[in-house]
Scaffold this motif. Structure first.
Motif, PDB file in Angstrom:
ATOM      1  N   THR A  19      -2.916  -4.469  -3.030  1.00  0.00           N
ATOM      2  CA  THR A  19      -3.222  -4.458  -1.758  1.00  0.00           C
ATOM      3  C   THR A  19      -4.459  -4.875  -1.332  1.00  0.00           C
ATOM      4  N   TYR A  20      -5.573  -4.680  -2.406  1.00  0.00           N
ATOM      5  CA  TYR A  20      -6.810  -5.048  -2.231  1.00  0.00           C
ATOM      6  C   TYR A  20      -7.020  -6.508  -2.139  1.00  0.00           C
ATOM      7  N   GLN A  21      -6.128  -7.255  -3.118  1.00  0.00           N
ATOM      8  CA  GLN A  21      -6.151  -8.627  -3.156  1.00  0.00           C
ATOM      9  C   GLN A  21      -5.496  -9.196  -1.746  1.00  0.00           C
ATOM     10  N   PHE A  73       0.936  -1.059   0.051  1.00  0.00           N
ATOM     11  CA  PHE A  73      -0.160   0.032  -0.039  1.00  0.00           C
ATOM     12  C   PHE A  73       0.930   1.357   0.035  1.00  0.00           C
ATOM     13  N   CYS A  89      -5.601  -8.042   1.004  1.00  0.00           N
ATOM     14  CA  CYS A  89      -6.510  -7.648   2.043  1.00  0.00           C
ATOM     15  C   CYS A  89      -7.772  -8.484   2.211  1.00  0.00           C
ATOM     16  N   ARG A  90      -8.074  -8.872   1.084  1.00  0.00           N
ATOM     17  CA  ARG A  90      -9.066  -9.754   0.871  1.00  0.00           C
ATOM     18  C   ARG A  90      -8.745 -10.949   1.167  1.00  0.00           C
ATOM     19  N   LEU A 108      -2.332  -1.271  -6.043  1.00  0.00           N
ATOM     20  CA  LEU A 108      -3.296  -0.865  -5.635  1.00  0.00           C
ATOM     21  C   LEU A 108      -4.258  -1.967  -5.673  1.00  0.00           C
ATOM     22  N   VAL A 109      -4.560  -2.668  -6.796  1.00  0.00           N
ATOM     23  CA  VAL A 109      -5.122  -4.034  -6.767  1.00  0.00           C
ATOM     24  C   VAL A 109      -4.408  -4.852  -5.914  1.00  0.00           C
TER      25      VAL A 109
END
Length: 169
Positions: A91-93, A19, A95-96, A88-89
């Motif tokens: 980070t999202y992945q 991030f 976190c998921r 960014l993607v």
């Protein structure tokens, strides 16, 4: 992995590292786009070798085409968009899958890895190799981003090693 364990802290630290790289990319892109003229001028002066000293034997390398300057600058911006978006993607992945089994969390690293590698490429290939080594940016007292690029490479490279090599069971 609902309780605080070493593995959960390692996973969360990986999210923060990716991030932070994305946040740096967003900030850099904002600067590049909101102050386009100043940064395009910087790239143009480096490529033209206008304010480098002590390199007369290498001036044949200079490129004075404004069109090329803008295209080169847009190549930098485009690659920064790719690296920022990937981080960014990523980070999202991450976190998921923060509490997922090890294999699933490991598989969620793809975009983060791609983003960090793209960022390393931008700063190593475009800034260090092309602008600094080929166009002698390091001979300019006013337009030298070598240390800045080197710091970005170090952060992203160490982040990449940590993301991929440190066990996050």
């Amino acid at each position: 992995m609902n309780k605080l364990t070493t593995a959960s802290v390692i996973r969360r630290s990986k999210v923060i590292i990716v991030f932070t790289a994305a946040l740096f990319g967003l900030t850099t892109l904002t600067n590049n786009l909101t102050d386009y003229a100043a940064y395009a001028d910087f790239i143009g002066r480096v490529l033209s070798m206008n304010d480098t000293e002590g390199n007369d034997s290498r001036r044949y390398r200079a490129i004075t085409s404004n069109i090329f300057h803008h295209r080169f600058y847009w190549a930098i911006i485009s690659l920064e968009i790719i690296y920022t978006f990937s981080c960014l993607v990523g980070t999202y992945q991450l976190c998921r899958k923060i509490d997922a089994p090890r294999n699933e969390f490991h598989e969620s690293k793809k975009f983060a890895i791609a983003g960090l590698v793209t960022g390393i490429f931008v700063y190593q290939a475009l800034y260090i190799i092309i602008l600094n080594e080929w166009f002698d940016m390091d001979y300019s007292a006013h337009r030298n981003t070598y240390d800045w690029a080197e710091n970005n490479i170090a952060y992203m490279f160490l982040g990449l090693i940590y993301l991929t090599a440190v066990k996050d069971s």
